[in-house]
Design a protein around this motif. Structure first.
Motif, PDB file in Angstrom:
ATOM      1  N   ASP A  21      59.372   3.819  14.996  1.00  0.00           N
ATOM      2  CA  ASP A  21      58.027   4.231  15.408  1.00  0.00           C
ATOM      3  C   ASP A  21      57.938   5.752  15.493  1.00  0.00           C
ATOM      4  O   ASP A  21      56.944   6.361  15.057  1.00  0.00           O
ATOM      5  CB  ASP A  21      57.670   3.621  16.770  1.00  0.00           C
ATOM      6  CG  ASP A  21      57.219   2.172  16.677  1.00  0.00           C
ATOM      7  OD1 ASP A  21      56.903   1.709  15.561  1.00  0.00           O
ATOM      8  OD2 ASP A  21      57.174   1.503  17.729  1.00  0.00           O
ATOM      9  N   GLU A  22      58.982   6.384  16.050  1.00  0.00           N
ATOM     10  CA  GLU A  22      58.953   7.836  16.192  1.00  0.00           C
ATOM     11  C   GLU A  22      59.221   8.533  14.855  1.00  0.00           C
ATOM     12  O   GLU A  22      58.723   9.638  14.614  1.00  0.00           O
ATOM     13  CB  GLU A  22      59.961   8.306  17.244  1.00  0.00           C
ATOM     14  CG  GLU A  22      59.782   9.779  17.605  1.00  0.00           C
ATOM     15  CD  GLU A  22      60.606  10.235  18.793  1.00  0.00           C
ATOM     16  OE1 GLU A  22      60.661  11.454  19.040  1.00  0.00           O
ATOM     17  OE2 GLU A  22      61.203   9.367  19.481  1.00  0.00           O
ATOM     18  N   LEU A  67      56.741   2.521   5.120  1.00  0.00           N
ATOM     19  CA  LEU A  67      55.417   3.074   4.839  1.00  0.00           C
ATOM     20  C   LEU A  67      54.720   2.386   3.677  1.00  0.00           C
ATOM     21  O   LEU A  67      53.581   2.725   3.361  1.00  0.00           O
ATOM     22  CB  LEU A  67      55.527   4.575   4.525  1.00  0.00           C
ATOM     23  CG  LEU A  67      56.149   5.465   5.596  1.00  0.00           C
ATOM     24  CD1 LEU A  67      56.225   6.904   5.079  1.00  0.00           C
ATOM     25  CD2 LEU A  67      55.355   5.409   6.895  1.00  0.00           C
ATOM     26  N   GLY A  68      55.401   1.462   3.032  1.00  0.00           N
ATOM     27  CA  GLY A  68      54.795   0.785   1.890  1.00  0.00           C
ATOM     28  C   GLY A  68      54.734   1.632   0.639  1.00  0.00           C
ATOM     29  O   GLY A  68      54.000   1.308  -0.297  1.00  0.00           O
ATOM     30  N   LEU A  87      59.048  -4.021  11.001  1.00  0.00           N
ATOM     31  CA  LEU A  87      59.231  -4.113  12.442  1.00  0.00           C
ATOM     32  C   LEU A  87      58.395  -3.093  13.199  1.00  0.00           C
ATOM     33  O   LEU A  87      57.967  -3.336  14.331  1.00  0.00           O
ATOM     34  CB  LEU A  87      60.710  -3.915  12.767  1.00  0.00           C
ATOM     35  CG  LEU A  87      61.160  -4.001  14.222  1.00  0.00           C
ATOM     36  CD1 LEU A  87      60.971  -5.416  14.764  1.00  0.00           C
ATOM     37  CD2 LEU A  87      62.628  -3.584  14.340  1.00  0.00           C
ATOM     38  N   SER A  88      58.143  -1.950  12.588  1.00  0.00           N
ATOM     39  CA  SER A  88      57.482  -0.838  13.266  1.00  0.00           C
ATOM     40  C   SER A  88      55.958  -0.946  13.160  1.00  0.00           C
ATOM     41  O   SER A  88      55.403  -0.906  12.059  1.00  0.00           O
ATOM     42  CB  SER A  88      57.953   0.490  12.664  1.00  0.00           C
ATOM     43  OG  SER A  88      57.113   1.549  13.055  1.00  0.00           O
ATOM     44  N   GLY A  89      55.300  -1.033  14.295  1.00  0.00           N
ATOM     45  CA  GLY A  89      53.849  -1.053  14.290  1.00  0.00           C
ATOM     46  C   GLY A  89      53.261   0.239  13.775  1.00  0.00           C
ATOM     47  O   GLY A  89      52.232   0.248  13.086  1.00  0.00           O
ATOM     48  N   ALA A  90      53.901   1.369  14.084  1.00  0.00           N
ATOM     49  CA  ALA A  90      53.429   2.662  13.590  1.00  0.00           C
ATOM     50  C   ALA A  90      53.511   2.720  12.072  1.00  0.00           C
ATOM     51  O   ALA A  90      52.604   3.224  11.400  1.00  0.00           O
ATOM     52  CB  ALA A  90      54.248   3.793  14.216  1.00  0.00           C
ATOM     53  N   ALA A  93      50.753   0.555  10.446  1.00  0.00           N
ATOM     54  CA  ALA A  93      49.444   1.206  10.495  1.00  0.00           C
ATOM     55  C   ALA A  93      49.323   2.273   9.401  1.00  0.00           C
ATOM     56  O   ALA A  93      48.296   2.379   8.721  1.00  0.00           O
ATOM     57  CB  ALA A  93      49.219   1.835  11.871  1.00  0.00           C
ATOM     58  N   GLU A  94      50.370   3.055   9.201  1.00  0.00           N
ATOM     59  CA  GLU A  94      50.345   4.076   8.155  1.00  0.00           C
ATOM     60  C   GLU A  94      50.359   3.447   6.771  1.00  0.00           C
ATOM     61  O   GLU A  94      49.710   3.937   5.842  1.00  0.00           O
ATOM     62  CB  GLU A  94      51.518   5.037   8.321  1.00  0.00           C
ATOM     63  CG  GLU A  94      51.410   5.957   9.518  1.00  0.00           C
ATOM     64  CD  GLU A  94      50.273   6.970   9.378  1.00  0.00           C
ATOM     65  OE1 GLU A  94      49.751   7.140   8.246  1.00  0.00           O
ATOM     66  OE2 GLU A  94      49.920   7.600  10.385  1.00  0.00           O
ATOM     67  N   ALA A  95      51.104   2.369   6.601  1.00  0.00           N
ATOM     68  CA  ALA A  95      51.149   1.693   5.306  1.00  0.00           C
ATOM     69  C   ALA A  95      49.769   1.187   4.909  1.00  0.00           C
ATOM     70  O   ALA A  95      49.369   1.288   3.736  1.00  0.00           O
ATOM     71  CB  ALA A  95      52.147   0.535   5.355  1.00  0.00           C
ATOM     72  N   ARG A  96      49.038   0.652   5.873  1.00  0.00           N
ATOM     73  CA  ARG A  96      47.673   0.191   5.577  1.00  0.00           C
ATOM     74  C   ARG A  96      46.791   1.355   5.130  1.00  0.00           C
ATOM     75  O   ARG A  96      46.004   1.236   4.184  1.00  0.00           O
ATOM     76  CB  ARG A  96      47.081  -0.488   6.810  1.00  0.00           C
ATOM     77  CG  ARG A  96      47.718  -1.837   7.128  1.00  0.00           C
ATOM     78  CD  ARG A  96      47.282  -2.338   8.491  1.00  0.00           C
ATOM     79  NE  ARG A  96      47.868  -3.652   8.789  1.00  0.00           N
ATOM     80  CZ  ARG A  96      47.977  -4.159  10.017  1.00  0.00           C
ATOM     81  NH1 ARG A  96      47.546  -3.456  11.069  1.00  0.00           N
ATOM     82  NH2 ARG A  96      48.516  -5.344  10.189  1.00  0.00           N
TER      83      ARG A  96
END
Length: 292
Positions: A21-22, A67-68, A87-90, A93-96
């Motif tokens: 996440d960080e 990041l996709g 696993l990382s919600g952060a 979100a960025e991948a989307r």
């Protein structure tokens, strides 16, 4: 679900999640990923596309997709549907956002790889792709391989493209900036359990992490990977070894004509990547043959 892990392992996986996440905003802003400028297909070797074949009409899943930046490539290559899980919600979100900026239709889902079959559905995918720094965060490869088998349709393919254990084990001679010889620094096979790491620095350019700076990794030998997949009922179709990387692991590596990197011609040739293609049985769990 991941309740089958003991409390200590679940705590380690939570540390890994917080660490990624960080890392995410650092990676998004990095020159290494160049999310706005680099063609997602550049992250793939030609042999990967040859092994995967035509993706038209296929449903593709990318596990541990971060990041996709690679996931989008499957959509550009004509897959019918593309899903990424991380696993990382952060990171999700960025991948989307990144996929949206490129106009690519990709579904991103946050979740642990061990829960993927419950989250995404069993027998849903024709291709499951994973690797390039993913398996070292998995404590149990037998369970992981069983998840891959559950996710695949009859006749579906799992494709694992990973850092070769030789790459992970080799490093420059410590304390000598002039020395280019590589020495054995880390394990070639697993068995020691989790290694606790100071993850203050990530592998890209950018600032150091300041909070979630502890992570964990598990070493996995190539034999362990093959045995886990075979034990899950997958048939090994091919196993490639390559001496090229899509980025320079060591400063004395040379850029190839296609933009990847390899050690100088004077250095011994060692495998840095491997690509393993495995196939699910053409019969479903009810014993019936696959239909088209």
């Amino acid at each position: 679900m991941t309740d089958f892990f003991d409390e200590a392992t679940r705590a380690r996986m939570a540390s890994i999640e917080a660490n990624w996440d960080e890392r995410t905003p650092i990676h998004v802003a990095s020159r290494f990923y160049d999310v706005a400028g680099r063609d997602p297909r550049d992250w793939f070797a030609e042999y990967e596309w040859a092994d995967l074949g035509d993706l038209a009409g296929l449903d593709v899943l990318h596990l541990q997709c971060h990041l996709g930046t690679e996931t989008v490539a499957f959509a550009l290559r004509g897959a019918r549907s593309v899903t990424g899980l991380d696993l990382s919600g952060a990171a999700v979100a960025e991948a989307r956002r990144i996929a949206g900026d490129r106009g690519a239709e990709v579904e991103y889902v946050r979740g642990n790889v061990y829960d993927a079959a419950e989250i995404l559905g069993r027998g849903r995918f024709d291709v499951v792709y994973t690797g390039k720094g993913a398996l070292c965060y998995l404590p149990d490869l037998e369970r992981w391989a069983a998840v891959l088998a559950e996710l695949l349709r009859p006749g579906g393919r799992a494709y694992i493209v990973e850092f070769h254990p030789a790459l992970v084990s080799l490093g420059l001679v410590p304390g000598d900036p002039e020395e280019t010889a590589l020495v054995l620094r880390n394990d070639l096979i697993g068995g020691r359990g989790p290694a606790e790491l100071d993850a203050t620095r990530t592998y890209t350019d950018g600032p150091a992490l300041t909070e979630a700076t502890t992570s964990y990794e598990w070493a996995h030998g190539l034999g362990e990977v093959v045995t886990a997949l075979s034990g899950a009922g997958l048939r090994i179709r091919s196993l490639r070894e390559s001496d090229e990387l899509p980025w320079p692991r060591w400063p004395h590596m040379h850029r190839t004509s296609r933009g990847w990197w390899r050690l100088p011609e004077s250095a011994p040739r060692v495998p840095l990547f491997y690509a393993l293609l495995a196939e699910a049985s053409s019969r479903g769990r009810d014993g019936r043959s696959k239909t088209t």
